[in-house]
Design an enzyme around this catalytic site. Sequence first.
Site, PDB file in Angstrom:
ATOM      1  N   CYS A  57      12.995 100.413  18.409  1.00 33.82           N
ATOM      2  CA  CYS A  57      12.463 100.629  19.747  1.00 33.82           C
ATOM      3  C   CYS A  57      12.449 102.116  20.124  1.00 33.82           C
ATOM      4  CB  CYS A  57      13.219  99.785  20.773  1.00 33.82           C
ATOM      5  SG  CYS A  57      12.298  99.546  22.311  1.00 33.82           S
ATOM      6  N   GLU A 110      17.609  92.858  16.569  1.00 35.33           N
ATOM      7  CA  GLU A 110      18.969  92.364  16.811  1.00 35.33           C
ATOM      8  C   GLU A 110      18.998  91.203  17.815  1.00 35.33           C
ATOM      9  OE1 GLU A 110      18.520  95.716  19.876  1.00 35.33           O
ATOM     10  OE2 GLU A 110      17.758  95.206  17.883  1.00 35.33           O
ATOM     11  N   HIS A 162      13.037  94.652  19.020  1.00 35.31           N
ATOM     12  CA  HIS A 162      14.498  94.594  18.891  1.00 35.31           C
ATOM     13  C   HIS A 162      14.885  93.462  17.941  1.00 35.31           C
ATOM     14  CE1 HIS A 162      15.942  97.462  21.980  1.00 35.31           C
ATOM     15  NE2 HIS A 162      14.754  97.228  22.525  1.00 35.31           N
TER      16      HIS A 162
END
Length: 236
Positions: free
Chosen positions: A115, A212, A210
């Site tokens: 990002c 994660e 993202h």
Amino acid sequence: MTRPLIAVPARFSATTSALRYAAEVNARALIEAVWRAGGEPATIHPVDPAETDVAARLARFDGVLLPGGGDLAPHRYGAADTHDSVYDVDDLQDAFDLEVAHRTLSLGLPLLAVCRGLQAVNVALGGTLEQDMGGPEREHRHVVHPVAVERGTLLEGATGAQKVEASCYHHQRVERLGSGLTVTARAADGTVEGLELPDVEGWFTAVQWHPEDTAHEDPVQQALFDALVRAASGVH
């Protein structure tokens, strides 16, 4: 087996209730994804590159993860004005992240940029950003959407996919590419979602989303962290 050491630059936080004071933080999901991949995540303190040798600090690590965060100051990419939506700008954070991007690439250390991290790499290499993508019809916040991945890229090699479901939270995007960068993924609206630097020594890929956020339940997203740690371990 010793876990490869992955440097993750901290993000400044004005308030953290658990610690009572301002803090330097990283998202727990990000750190956990590195740990699941077999890496040893180490949050590093951002400092003024004019006063500290960032390359020497990074040289002790096996890889680097440049995480998300607030916006880069528009003057960093030559913009004369600042859009009203630009938020959480911190000059020290900007200076450090841009130097980390430069030095990690020049050292040939494995690098995954996420990002804001992607945007920092683009700006570090002379690229620019669109300061705000516009209203709801162009919204990329709190959205999980399909992203098309280019064949033959490190991103495809890491994920094993030509289409991924990406969790996005950004209101800015790449405008002009930095020197040497190539686009490895796009959203349906044309937004750049992935970048690589084909001529760089070592392993590097960047994603605008993202990974994660969903890595704990989506093996394709976890695979990005696995690939970083493999590269940091010297396994190809």
